[in-house]
Structures are given as C-alpha cells and as structure tokens.
Write a protein that holds these residues in place. Structure first.
Motif, PDB file in Angstrom:
ATOM      1  N   VAL A  17       0.850  -1.185   0.000  1.00 40.39           N
ATOM      2  CA  VAL A  17       0.000   0.000   0.000  1.00 40.39           C
ATOM      3  C   VAL A  17       0.892   1.244   0.000  1.00 40.39           C
ATOM      4  O   VAL A  17       1.908   1.296   0.691  1.00 40.39           O
ATOM      5  N   THR A  18       0.511   2.205  -0.829  1.00 44.48           N
ATOM      6  CA  THR A  18       1.195   3.497  -0.843  1.00 44.48           C
ATOM      7  C   THR A  18       0.288   4.500  -0.157  1.00 44.48           C
ATOM      8  O   THR A  18      -0.882   4.651  -0.531  1.00 44.48           O
ATOM      9  N   LEU A  19       0.814   5.172   0.847  1.00 44.69           N
ATOM     10  CA  LEU A  19       0.038   6.040   1.717  1.00 44.69           C
ATOM     11  C   LEU A  19       0.641   7.440   1.743  1.00 44.69           C
ATOM     12  O   LEU A  19       1.848   7.608   1.565  1.00 44.69           O
ATOM     13  N   LEU A  20      -0.208   8.430   1.967  1.00 44.33           N
ATOM     14  CA  LEU A  20       0.280   9.779   2.221  1.00 44.33           C
ATOM     15  C   LEU A  20      -0.045  10.123   3.663  1.00 44.33           C
ATOM     16  O   LEU A  20      -1.210  10.302   4.024  1.00 44.33           O
ATOM     17  N   GLY A  21       0.983  10.188   4.491  1.00 44.79           N
ATOM     18  CA  GLY A  21       0.787  10.462   5.903  1.00 44.79           C
ATOM     19  C   GLY A  21       0.860  11.941   6.224  1.00 44.79           C
ATOM     20  O   GLY A  21       1.591  12.694   5.569  1.00 44.79           O
ATOM     21  N   ARG A  22       0.117  12.332   7.224  1.00 39.96           N
ATOM     22  CA  ARG A  22       0.142  13.734   7.649  1.00 39.96           C
ATOM     23  C   ARG A  22       1.525  14.125   8.158  1.00 39.96           C
ATOM     24  O   ARG A  22       2.026  15.220   7.885  1.00 39.96           O
ATOM     25  N   GLN A  23       2.189  13.222   8.884  1.00 38.03           N
ATOM     26  CA  GLN A  23       3.483  13.528   9.491  1.00 38.03           C
ATOM     27  C   GLN A  23       4.664  12.901   8.751  1.00 38.03           C
ATOM     28  O   GLN A  23       5.752  13.470   8.734  1.00 38.03           O
TER      29      GLN A  23
ATOM     30  N   GLY B 228      -8.562  -5.053   5.685  1.00 41.27           N
ATOM     31  CA  GLY B 228      -8.442  -4.935   4.238  1.00 41.27           C
ATOM     32  C   GLY B 228      -9.258  -3.796   3.659  1.00 41.27           C
ATOM     33  O   GLY B 228      -8.775  -3.018   2.829  1.00 41.27           O
ATOM     34  N   ALA B 229     -10.527  -3.652   4.085  1.00 40.76           N
ATOM     35  CA  ALA B 229     -11.400  -2.608   3.548  1.00 40.76           C
ATOM     36  C   ALA B 229     -10.960  -1.215   3.973  1.00 40.76           C
ATOM     37  O   ALA B 229     -11.320  -0.226   3.341  1.00 40.76           O
ATOM     38  N   ARG B 230     -10.164  -1.128   5.035  1.00 39.26           N
ATOM     39  CA  ARG B 230      -9.700   0.175   5.528  1.00 39.26           C
ATOM     40  C   ARG B 230      -8.475   0.663   4.753  1.00 39.26           C
ATOM     41  O   ARG B 230      -8.072   1.809   4.929  1.00 39.26           O
ATOM     42  N   LEU B 231      -7.912  -0.205   3.931  1.00 38.31           N
ATOM     43  CA  LEU B 231      -6.700   0.133   3.201  1.00 38.31           C
ATOM     44  C   LEU B 231      -6.921   0.076   1.691  1.00 38.31           C
ATOM     45  O   LEU B 231      -6.077  -0.373   0.935  1.00 38.31           O
ATOM     46  N   GLU B 232      -8.091   0.546   1.261  1.00 41.20           N
ATOM     47  CA  GLU B 232      -8.409   0.681  -0.150  1.00 41.20           C
ATOM     48  C   GLU B 232      -8.183   2.130  -0.567  1.00 41.20           C
ATOM     49  O   GLU B 232      -8.209   3.046   0.258  1.00 41.20           O
ATOM     50  N   PRO B 233      -7.938   2.378  -1.876  1.00 42.98           N
ATOM     51  CA  PRO B 233      -7.718   3.760  -2.327  1.00 42.98           C
ATOM     52  C   PRO B 233      -8.830   4.708  -1.901  1.00 42.98           C
ATOM     53  O   PRO B 233      -9.999   4.345  -1.871  1.00 42.98           O
ATOM     54  N   PHE B 234      -8.453   5.926  -1.557  1.00 37.85           N
ATOM     55  CA  PHE B 234      -9.304   7.044  -1.145  1.00 37.85           C
ATOM     56  C   PHE B 234      -9.764   6.939   0.307  1.00 37.85           C
ATOM     57  O   PHE B 234     -10.446   7.842   0.789  1.00 37.85           O
TER      58      PHE B 234
ATOM     59  N   ALA C 156     -12.208   7.844   7.783  1.00 37.64           N
ATOM     60  CA  ALA C 156     -13.174   8.356   6.800  1.00 37.64           C
ATOM     61  C   ALA C 156     -13.245   7.386   5.632  1.00 37.64           C
ATOM     62  O   ALA C 156     -12.217   6.948   5.119  1.00 37.64           O
ATOM     63  N   THR C 157     -14.464   7.059   5.217  1.00 39.47           N
ATOM     64  CA  THR C 157     -14.655   6.088   4.132  1.00 39.47           C
ATOM     65  C   THR C 157     -15.093   6.806   2.860  1.00 39.47           C
ATOM     66  O   THR C 157     -16.153   6.524   2.296  1.00 39.47           O
ATOM     67  N   TYR C 158     -14.277   7.740   2.382  1.00 39.77           N
ATOM     68  CA  TYR C 158     -14.626   8.509   1.190  1.00 39.77           C
ATOM     69  C   TYR C 158     -14.750   7.611  -0.036  1.00 39.77           C
ATOM     70  O   TYR C 158     -15.535   7.897  -0.941  1.00 39.77           O
ATOM     71  N   GLY C 159     -13.991   6.549  -0.077  1.00 36.08           N
ATOM     72  CA  GLY C 159     -14.017   5.673  -1.235  1.00 36.08           C
ATOM     73  C   GLY C 159     -15.381   5.102  -1.531  1.00 36.08           C
ATOM     74  O   GLY C 159     -15.740   4.887  -2.690  1.00 36.08           O
ATOM     75  N   ALA C 160     -16.173   4.842  -0.501  1.00 34.19           N
ATOM     76  CA  ALA C 160     -17.489   4.243  -0.692  1.00 34.19           C
ATOM     77  C   ALA C 160     -18.393   5.126  -1.550  1.00 34.19           C
ATOM     78  O   ALA C 160     -19.192   4.626  -2.348  1.00 34.19           O
ATOM     79  N   ASP C 161     -18.292   6.452  -1.399  1.00 31.77           N
ATOM     80  CA  ASP C 161     -19.124   7.364  -2.176  1.00 31.77           C
ATOM     81  C   ASP C 161     -18.486   7.729  -3.513  1.00 31.77           C
ATOM     82  O   ASP C 161     -19.182   8.122  -4.451  1.00 31.77           O
ATOM     83  N   ILE C 162     -17.172   7.597  -3.607  1.00 31.62           N
ATOM     84  CA  ILE C 162     -16.460   8.001  -4.818  1.00 31.62           C
ATOM     85  C   ILE C 162     -16.525   6.930  -5.898  1.00 31.62           C
ATOM     86  O   ILE C 162     -16.755   7.233  -7.073  1.00 31.62           O
ATOM     87  N   VAL C 163     -16.324   5.670  -5.537  1.00 33.06           N
ATOM     88  CA  VAL C 163     -16.178   4.630  -6.559  1.00 33.06           C
ATOM     89  C   VAL C 163     -17.468   4.342  -7.315  1.00 33.06           C
ATOM     90  O   VAL C 163     -17.432   3.791  -8.416  1.00 33.06           O
ATOM     91  N   GLY C 164     -18.605   4.727  -6.774  1.00 29.17           N
ATOM     92  CA  GLY C 164     -19.870   4.479  -7.453  1.00 29.17           C
ATOM     93  C   GLY C 164     -20.223   5.486  -8.523  1.00 29.17           C
ATOM     94  O   GLY C 164     -21.225   5.320  -9.228  1.00 29.17           O
ATOM     95  N   ASP C 165     -19.422   6.536  -8.672  1.00 26.97           N
ATOM     96  CA  ASP C 165     -19.692   7.584  -9.659  1.00 26.97           C
ATOM     97  C   ASP C 165     -18.456   7.741 -10.534  1.00 26.97           C
ATOM     98  O   ASP C 165     -17.365   8.024 -10.031  1.00 26.97           O
TER      99      ASP C 165
END
Length: 242
Positions: A23-29, A48-54, A77-86
């Motif tokens: 997994v490639t991540l962008l960390g705040r720190q 597994g579901a917590r480490l999906e894109p977005f 935050a589960t932004y991916g759930a709303d993003i991948v459907g559109d």
C-alpha cells in the motif's frame, strides 16, 4: 520494535503474493509511505477494507529495512465508498491520488495531506463539479510545491497583465511579445476561472459555464503534466469528457 503512527490517505495498492498487498500512503506527518499489509486480501481480514484507495485511516506501522509493515489500521473516513460508485468522481479522485503519489516522492508535507483530504471529502459529498475539484487540487498542490502558474504578469518577462496567451511550458500566461506560435488563446472568463481554482473561490468556480470549465481544465492538465515531467494516466479519462 521501531513503530510509528500516522493519519494516512491510501493512494494506491498493489498485490503481493497470494494474500498481501503493498500500500502506498500519504501520511500527515511521515509523507509518502510504502508498506506491506499482510493478509488483507483474505476474506477474514479485519483491515483490508480500511486500506483501499481514497480511504483515510489511523495506522500503526513497523519500520522495516526496505518496506514498512502495517500492523494496525483504524478507519477515519470512508470517502471511497461514495467516490467509486460515480465515474466522474472516481476518475477525478484517481488523478488526485496519482498526483499526490508523484509529488510525495519529494514534496510531501502536512499541507499536501490536508489539501488531498479536503479534495476527497468534497468529491465524496458531491459539493462541487468533480472536474473543478480536481483542477483546484492540481493547481494548489503544484503551488505548494513551488510551481504556481503565472496568471497575472507575464510568466516570462514580468510585463503586467492581464494577458491572453497561455503556454504550459512557458509557466502560464504570456504577453504578446513573449507568446510563441502554438500558445493557447485564453478568454477573460477562462482566466478568471483559473485564478479562482488556484485560490479556491468556489462561488466563482461553481458559476462557470461547461465550455469554460472544460477549457480551463485542459490548461490545468497541460500545466500539471509539464511540471511533473511525465503524464498522469488518470487525466486521460477526465479529458475524454465522459
């Protein structure tokens, strides 16, 4: 055991072996992080579901020699759930995380993390046109890295504007004396849109016509890919106009 925690946005994943992922991540720190998430492709995996894109997560990571190892991940935050459907939101988000990945190689900062987080949140909520969210993110992310386009004075000679010619590899708007053949003629409305995108002025951005939005988006894409010195694959899907 050397471990650290960080709030991260998942940028991309890659299969490893039969059950693991890189997994490639962008960390705040900690900026851009590449780590192995063991067993996450098994149906029994709790993270597994917590480490999906977005997705946004609080992670605990063991510092390895070549690749770090994700030990824990709690969803923030589960932004991916709303993003991948559109489709439009998905391709915009894909271009954003791809750009963040490229910038993260040398330019990752807490501000870059916050900017990406805000862009994904806006996409997931449908606050604005996906293309505008992407374009604003691209210009502001580049500006944070020191690559802000010149939109007022001539980017080459400094002559006060406004000007009407744009050249990606010229740094932005150019005066009539500096603009070479092949420069793009830019209307006053499109120039105003570019300025608003860079400043995050959403009352102006949201009021733009479809034609001016598309024209500004094409200039942003050209400028982004010139500055990063290689193509952003996801932008091809945004530019297709779907």
């Amino acid at each position: 055991m050397p471990t650290y925690r960080d709030e991260v946005v998942v940028l991309r994943t890659q299969k490893l072996g039969e059950a693991d992922r890189i997994v490639t991540l962008l960390g705040r720190q900690h900026g851009r992080i590449r780590a192995v998430a063991k067993g996450v492709r098994r149906t029994s995996s709790r993270i597994g579901a917590r480490l999906e894109p977005f997705m946004v997560a609080d992670v605990q990571i063991y510092k390895g020699r070549s690749l770090d190892i994700v030990q824990q991940a709690e969803s923030l935050a589960t932004y991916g759930a709303d993003i991948v459907g559109d489709y439009d939101r998905y391709v915009a988000a894909s271009a954003m995380v791809e750009t963040a990945d490229r910038l993260g190689e040398a330019e990752a900062t807490p501000q870059q993390h916050i900017l990406l987080l805000g862009g994904l949140r806006a996409l997931s909520r449908g606050d604005h046109h996906p293309r505008s969210v992407l374009d604003s993110y691209l210009l502001r992310a580049l500006a944070m890295s020191g690559w802000s386009p010149g939109l007022d004075d001539c980017a080459r000679c400094g002559r006060p504007g406004p000007h009407s010619s744009f050249l990606a590899h010229g740094g932005g708007m150019l005066c009539s004396s500096c603009a070479p053949a092949g420069s793009v003629r830019v209307s006053a409305d499109v120039l105003a849109q570019l300025r608003a995108l860079l400043r995050g002025e959403w009352d102006i951005i949201d009021a733009v016509s479809d034609a001016d939005r598309a024209a500004a988006s094409g200039l942003v894409a050209a400028f982004t890919q010139w500055q990063l010195e290689r193509g952003i694959r996801s932008l091809a899907h945004v530019e297709s106009g779907r």
